[in-house]
Write an enzyme that holds these catalytic residues in place. Structure first.
Site, mmCIF file in Angstrom:
data_model
loop_
_atom_site.group_PDB
_atom_site.id
_atom_site.type_symbol
_atom_site.label_atom_id
_atom_site.label_comp_id
_atom_site.label_asym_id
_atom_site.label_seq_id
_atom_site.Cartn_x
_atom_site.Cartn_y
_atom_site.Cartn_z
ATOM 1 N N LYS A 33 0.874 -1.177 0.000
ATOM 2 C CA LYS A 33 0.000 0.000 0.000
ATOM 3 C C LYS A 33 0.906 1.220 0.000
ATOM 4 O O LYS A 33 2.112 1.103 0.264
ATOM 5 C CB LYS A 33 -0.904 -0.016 1.241
ATOM 6 N N ASN A 44 3.633 1.787 2.509
ATOM 7 C CA ASN A 44 4.795 0.896 2.541
ATOM 8 C C ASN A 44 5.679 1.046 1.312
ATOM 9 O O ASN A 44 6.514 0.190 1.031
ATOM 10 C CB ASN A 44 4.341 -0.563 2.690
ATOM 11 N N ASP A 98 8.778 -3.094 4.549
ATOM 12 C CA ASP A 98 7.812 -3.804 5.378
ATOM 13 C C ASP A 98 7.427 -5.171 4.821
ATOM 14 O O ASP A 98 6.373 -5.681 5.145
ATOM 15 C CB ASP A 98 6.536 -2.945 5.473
ATOM 16 N N THR A 112 -8.691 0.812 7.203
ATOM 17 C CA THR A 112 -9.148 0.851 5.821
ATOM 18 C C THR A 112 -8.291 -0.029 4.917
ATOM 19 O O THR A 112 -7.433 0.452 4.208
ATOM 20 C CB THR A 112 -9.106 2.277 5.254
HETATM 21 P P1 ADP Z 1 5.269 -1.301 10.243
HETATM 22 O O1 ADP Z 1 5.673 -2.727 10.058
HETATM 23 O O2 ADP Z 1 5.019 -1.010 11.681
HETATM 24 O O3 ADP Z 1 4.144 -0.870 9.349
HETATM 25 P P2 ADP Z 1 7.108 0.138 8.499
HETATM 26 O O4 ADP Z 1 8.341 -0.591 8.110
HETATM 27 O O5 ADP Z 1 6.025 0.221 7.491
HETATM 28 O O6 ADP Z 1 6.557 -0.431 9.875
HETATM 29 O O7 ADP Z 1 7.534 1.590 8.950
HETATM 30 C C1 ADP Z 1 6.587 2.529 9.435
HETATM 31 C C2 ADP Z 1 6.794 3.875 8.755
HETATM 32 O O8 ADP Z 1 8.115 4.365 9.051
HETATM 33 C C3 ADP Z 1 6.737 3.811 7.235
HETATM 34 O O9 ADP Z 1 5.418 3.914 6.770
HETATM 35 C C4 ADP Z 1 7.606 5.010 6.856
HETATM 36 O O10 ADP Z 1 6.881 6.214 6.976
HETATM 37 C C5 ADP Z 1 8.681 5.002 7.922
HETATM 38 N N1 ADP Z 1 9.851 4.223 7.458
HETATM 39 C C6 ADP Z 1 9.997 2.890 7.510
HETATM 40 N N2 ADP Z 1 11.163 2.476 6.989
HETATM 41 C C7 ADP Z 1 11.786 3.592 6.581
HETATM 42 C C8 ADP Z 1 13.047 3.856 5.944
HETATM 43 N N3 ADP Z 1 13.886 2.854 5.624
HETATM 44 N N4 ADP Z 1 13.371 5.133 5.649
HETATM 45 C C9 ADP Z 1 12.519 6.137 5.955
HETATM 46 N N5 ADP Z 1 11.325 5.967 6.561
HETATM 47 C C10 ADP Z 1 10.950 4.721 6.879
HETATM 48 MG MG MG Z 2 4.061 -0.424 7.362
#
Ligand code: ADP
Ligand code: MG
Length: 284
Positions: free
Chosen positions: A139, A142, A158, A178
């Site tokens: 989505k 991610n 993710d 959602t």
């Molecule tokens: P979760 O598994 O809790 O959904 P995510 O890996 O999607 O965690 O990370 C949550 C948020 O953090 C992402 O939607 C993004 O906004 C930010 N984020 C995650 N990884 C990175 C990265 N490598 N660089 C910059 N921002 C990141």
């Molecule tokens: Mg995420």
């Protein structure tokens, strides 16, 4: 001051953990960190073990797979630290932020820009699928931009972990209320294979082009019904200037029986991408 979990001492020796929170997801908080020896920034994803609910062994298996992922359109896992309370994943820093925020800012993308983004997404998905990793939670939140420039590379984040962190209905419950990008067979709990990701790419492609999601409902139940029905429209007002090829591409991904969807490789061969590339070459 220290309110989070106690950091791993080796990690604190190597990295400076800044106060800059890059994002908060379903399971993790992500902070900017700096490697002391070079001053270079990375992202630190902090997952509290209590959110794993006893699935720690599964997490370790997944992490060993994730650490092998090396692709320009996938965020790489570079290092891992673990304490009693938390798992800390060091990854590439994506400085351009979420596609979600860019889309909100822009409203929608031109066909050329959307095609480029969807292509990069599919290249990442193709690679993950070759490694037998199914994302299951693709989505715009991610999908992260490498930097803040207009042509910034798009990277999937993710992945894999969703398999560990969620099971069955959790996917739906945790998807921020959602889950508009989830494939029908996930809602019906009859499938969660690779085609699930292809469906999500279809929903994202639709959303990038018009600025709203194809499936909609007043509440979660009616949204689910709408997704399961598989019916969506191209409202004239928003879609009149968008090519038939773009719609044909979306239609080829948003197909109800999962087996009828193309693979990522097949989707990448859709004539829409070629048409957009040729258009790019004639328009300055
Ligand atoms: P979760 O598994 O809790 O959904 P995510 O890996 O999607 O965690 O990370 C949550 C948020 O953090 C992402 O939607 C993004 O906004 C930010 N984020 C995650 N990884 C990175 C990265 N490598 N660089 C910059 N921002 C990141
Ligand atoms: Mg995420």
């Amino acid at each position: 001051r220290e309110r989070g979990p106690r950091m791993h001492p080796d990690m604190l020796e190597l990295y400076e953990v800044t106060d800059h929170v890059l994002g908060v997801g379903t399971f993790a908080t992500v902070k900017e960190i700096k490697l002391k020896s070079t001053g270079k920034s990375y992202a630190l994803k902090i997952i509290l073990k209590k959110s794993l609910q006893g699935k720690g062994t599964m997490l370790n298996t997944e992490i060993s797979i994730l650490s092998k992922v090396r692709h320009p359109n996938c965020v790489s896992l570079l290092e891992l630290f673990e304490t009693e309370d938390a798992v800390y994943l060091v990854t590439d820093l994506a400085e351009g932020g979420e596609l979600f925020d860019q889309l909100l800012k822009k409203g929608s993308y031109t066909e050329g820009d959307a095609a480029r983004l969807v292509r990069e997404m599919l290249l990442g998905v193709e690679y993950l699928h070759e490694m037998d990793i199914v994302h299951r939670d693709l989505k715009p939140e991610n999908l992260l931009f490498m930097d803040k420039t207009d042509n910034a590379r798009l990277m999937i984040t993710d992945f894999g972990l969703s398999k560990v962190l969620t099971s069955g209905n959790d996917v739906l419950m945790t998807a921020c209320g959602t889950p508009g990008y989830v494939a029908p067979e996930v809602l019906e709990q009859i499938g969660h294979g690779k085609p699930v990701d292809i469906w999500s790419v279809g929903v994202i492609a639709y959303t990038l082009l018009c600025g709203y999601t194809p499936f909609w409902g007043e509440d979660q139940a009616s949204l689910f019904e709408c997704i399961i029905s598989g019916e969506y429209e191209y409202e004239e007002e928003y879609w009149k200037d968008i090519s038939g090829l773009a719609k044909a591409f979306i239609d080829s991904l948003l197909v109800r029986p999962a087996e009828k969807r193309p693979t990522a490789t097949q989707a990448l061969n859709h004539p829409w991408f070629r048409a957009m590339l040729e258009q790019d070459m004639v328009t300055p």
